[in-house]
Design a protein around this motif. Sequence first.
Motif, PDB file in Angstrom:
ATOM      1  N   ASP A   1      67.317 -33.654 -35.519  1.00 36.67           N
ATOM      2  CA  ASP A   1      66.760 -32.864 -36.154  1.00 36.67           C
ATOM      3  C   ASP A   1      65.553 -33.715 -36.482  1.00 36.67           C
ATOM      4  OD1 ASP A   1      68.751 -31.257 -36.101  1.00 36.67           O
ATOM      5  OD2 ASP A   1      69.869 -31.987 -38.297  1.00 36.67           O
ATOM      6  N   ASP A   2      65.257 -34.633 -35.735  1.00 39.16           N
ATOM      7  CA  ASP A   2      64.107 -35.747 -36.050  1.00 39.16           C
ATOM      8  C   ASP A   2      63.506 -35.941 -34.365  1.00 39.16           C
ATOM      9  OD1 ASP A   2      61.636 -37.363 -37.393  1.00 39.16           O
ATOM     10  OD2 ASP A   2      63.124 -38.605 -37.568  1.00 39.16           O
ATOM     11  N   PRO A   3      62.385 -35.201 -34.642  1.00 47.34           N
ATOM     12  CA  PRO A   3      61.353 -34.911 -33.530  1.00 47.34           C
ATOM     13  C   PRO A   3      60.947 -36.513 -33.215  1.00 47.34           C
ATOM     14  CG  PRO A   3      61.085 -33.059 -34.473  1.00 47.34           C
ATOM     15  CD  PRO A   3      61.590 -33.972 -34.873  1.00 47.34           C
ATOM     16  N   ASN A   4      60.669 -36.645 -34.131  1.00 50.08           N
ATOM     17  CA  ASN A   4      59.638 -38.269 -34.026  1.00 50.08           C
ATOM     18  C   ASN A   4      59.280 -39.512 -34.325  1.00 50.08           C
ATOM     19  OD1 ASN A   4      57.883 -35.869 -35.673  1.00 50.08           O
ATOM     20  ND2 ASN A   4      58.792 -36.546 -37.342  1.00 50.08           N
ATOM     21  N   THR A   5      60.736 -40.229 -33.631  1.00 54.43           N
ATOM     22  CA  THR A   5      61.155 -41.141 -33.031  1.00 54.43           C
ATOM     23  C   THR A   5      61.949 -40.651 -31.760  1.00 54.43           C
ATOM     24  OG1 THR A   5      61.501 -41.830 -35.419  1.00 54.43           O
ATOM     25  CG2 THR A   5      62.445 -43.097 -33.009  1.00 54.43           C
ATOM     26  N   PHE A   6      60.911 -40.962 -30.205  1.00 53.61           N
ATOM     27  CA  PHE A   6      61.521 -40.976 -28.640  1.00 53.61           C
ATOM     28  C   PHE A   6      61.245 -41.148 -28.053  1.00 53.61           C
ATOM     29  CE2 PHE A   6      57.219 -38.280 -30.242  1.00 53.61           C
ATOM     30  CZ  PHE A   6      56.924 -38.720 -28.618  1.00 53.61           C
ATOM     31  N   MET A   7      60.860 -41.270 -27.013  1.00 57.39           N
ATOM     32  CA  MET A   7      61.087 -42.068 -25.743  1.00 57.39           C
ATOM     33  C   MET A   7      60.874 -40.295 -24.613  1.00 57.39           C
ATOM     34  SD  MET A   7      61.594 -45.366 -23.526  1.00 57.39           S
ATOM     35  CE  MET A   7      60.977 -46.221 -25.399  1.00 57.39           C
ATOM     36  N   ASP A   8      60.048 -40.603 -24.031  1.00 58.62           N
ATOM     37  CA  ASP A   8      59.749 -39.685 -22.569  1.00 58.62           C
ATOM     38  C   ASP A   8      58.847 -40.629 -21.680  1.00 58.62           C
ATOM     39  OD1 ASP A   8      56.980 -39.126 -22.759  1.00 58.62           O
ATOM     40  OD2 ASP A   8      57.499 -37.811 -24.094  1.00 58.62           O
ATOM     41  N   LEU A   9      59.754 -40.240 -19.732  1.00 58.24           N
ATOM     42  CA  LEU A   9      59.179 -40.693 -18.879  1.00 58.24           C
ATOM     43  C   LEU A   9      58.510 -39.236 -18.446  1.00 58.24           C
ATOM     44  CD1 LEU A   9      58.698 -42.762 -17.180  1.00 58.24           C
ATOM     45  CD2 LEU A   9      60.694 -42.619 -16.285  1.00 58.24           C
ATOM     46  N   PHE A  10      57.335 -38.875 -17.744  1.00 63.96           N
ATOM     47  CA  PHE A  10      56.899 -38.254 -17.002  1.00 63.96           C
ATOM     48  C   PHE A  10      56.267 -38.488 -15.608  1.00 63.96           C
ATOM     49  CE2 PHE A  10      53.100 -36.312 -15.618  1.00 63.96           C
ATOM     50  CZ  PHE A  10      53.310 -34.247 -15.905  1.00 63.96           C
ATOM     51  N   VAL A  11      57.374 -37.387 -14.595  1.00 65.97           N
ATOM     52  CA  VAL A  11      56.134 -37.288 -13.011  1.00 65.97           C
ATOM     53  C   VAL A  11      56.038 -36.315 -12.747  1.00 65.97           C
ATOM     54  CG1 VAL A  11      58.764 -39.466 -12.470  1.00 65.97           C
ATOM     55  CG2 VAL A  11      58.630 -36.903 -12.523  1.00 65.97           C
ATOM     56  N   SER A  12      55.251 -36.168 -12.015  1.00 65.26           N
ATOM     57  CA  SER A  12      54.588 -35.182 -11.469  1.00 65.26           C
ATOM     58  C   SER A  12      53.806 -35.650  -9.935  1.00 65.26           C
ATOM     59  CB  SER A  12      53.181 -34.902 -12.515  1.00 65.26           C
ATOM     60  OG  SER A  12      52.325 -33.299 -11.718  1.00 65.26           O
ATOM     61  N   SER A  13      53.608 -34.617  -9.231  1.00 68.02           N
ATOM     62  CA  SER A  13      52.958 -34.653  -7.585  1.00 68.02           C
ATOM     63  C   SER A  13      50.928 -34.762  -7.690  1.00 68.02           C
ATOM     64  CB  SER A  13      53.116 -33.387  -7.223  1.00 68.02           C
ATOM     65  OG  SER A  13      52.722 -31.564  -8.293  1.00 68.02           O
ATOM     66  N   SER A  14      51.327 -34.754  -9.056  1.00 67.07           N
ATOM     67  CA  SER A  14      49.344 -34.849  -9.179  1.00 67.07           C
ATOM     68  C   SER A  14      49.426 -35.693 -10.603  1.00 67.07           C
ATOM     69  CB  SER A  14      48.897 -33.453 -10.532  1.00 67.07           C
ATOM     70  OG  SER A  14      49.387 -33.502 -11.180  1.00 67.07           O
TER      71      SER A  14
END
Length: 424
Positions: A107-120
């Motif tokens: 219920d709290d999206p303000n503490t997070f970590m994400d990893l992004f991968v892309s072809s560009s």
Amino acid sequence: MGNVLNYLQRDPPPPMVLVPPLFDYPPLAARTRMLESSYDMLFGKLALKCLFEDYFESARHFNTRIMLKPIDDPNVDLVATVSGPLDHKPEETMVGNALFRWQRDVDDPNTFMDLFVSSSDPILRMRSCAYYPKYGFGAFAVFPYLLKERTSTEDFGVMGLRYGSANLSIGATLMPFSYDFPKSAWLVSRMGRLTTGVEYKPNFGIKDGANYYDLRNWNCAIAYGLGSTSPLSPSFNFALELARSSQMIASFYQHVVVQRRVKNPFEGNDIVGITNYIDFGFELETRIDGDEKSPNMRDSTFQVAASWQANKNFLLKGKVGPLSSSLALAFKSWWKPSFTFSISAVRDRLGSTVFGFGIRIEDLREPSYQRADPNYVLLTPNKEHLAEGILRKVGPTSVLQSSYVDSGNFEDLPRELRPIEKIL
């Protein structure tokens, strides 16, 4: 026999109005707003961005998005997108992205970590944010690990600190591998229905770009708004912004909640109406520095958009600008996972029409129709489809009156119908 008589003597269920969930609420951009300047997210900018861009696919392009969440771990999710041209052109290629996200509280999206991968570019990027609502302080960082070419200091990473409460937001971002400080800074304050803010955002590409006394590095805005961010609460926001002492931007956004009569063959006779959501937005940009015209910027431009969600399955949007007009139609099925298909048409001033398509598969929410009394607009958090089942399982008095919603009490509402948050 007695049970049959009791059933026949039972009072018929009261008339009810369907309250459908919004197509996308909260929007995906709201999940990462703690990485952005509050100045760039307030003054109706987030709502207008969703109104002007969502489901308006690029001409002669398709866009596919898959959003999945594991059954055993609701704190993580995966968002993957594939987009490309419908006609295979040598200069255009398909682009694929994937974003793996972990957040501390569902219920709290303000503490997070994400990893992004892309072809560009960026090929690999990590973002992290920690926010402590008890104290109002937060810190965030964005680090691109793999890039084909690093052309600016921002490509080496950005860090930031912020403080946020219900009436004040202040923060700054910096580039740790650069002597330019800061990259940006903002101060936003709310006083009743008025919201004011200033932002320092230097242009490092020009000489003396980080000069605090250069008005071209400053933006300021003021807005007057009513209502909350809950889908059940009508709201509007009018804002004026002076950007880099050269542009005046006026914008208006309104969210309307209306009820219309309907006869739904898939529902009982007690369903007499349905709630609709209508959104309208307008934005006008005008240059005020007549002596310093840029060939890449028009003297004046505008865009007007409106959307109508007829029920939980159909959404119609339209947009008009000085060069073209667009129309988008989206259909959403709330299966497990949900499926959304959208088609958009763009017609330019020369009379040619082109189309774009979008497909979304989502497994992040489980909303369904709610029930409301049509006379008193009483809301119940129960998700049963039969009014008789509501009375039997919840009871005729277990409802939330609209006066509670108007006063800001959303605690008894389903999470899908509550405001995003009270952090400015």
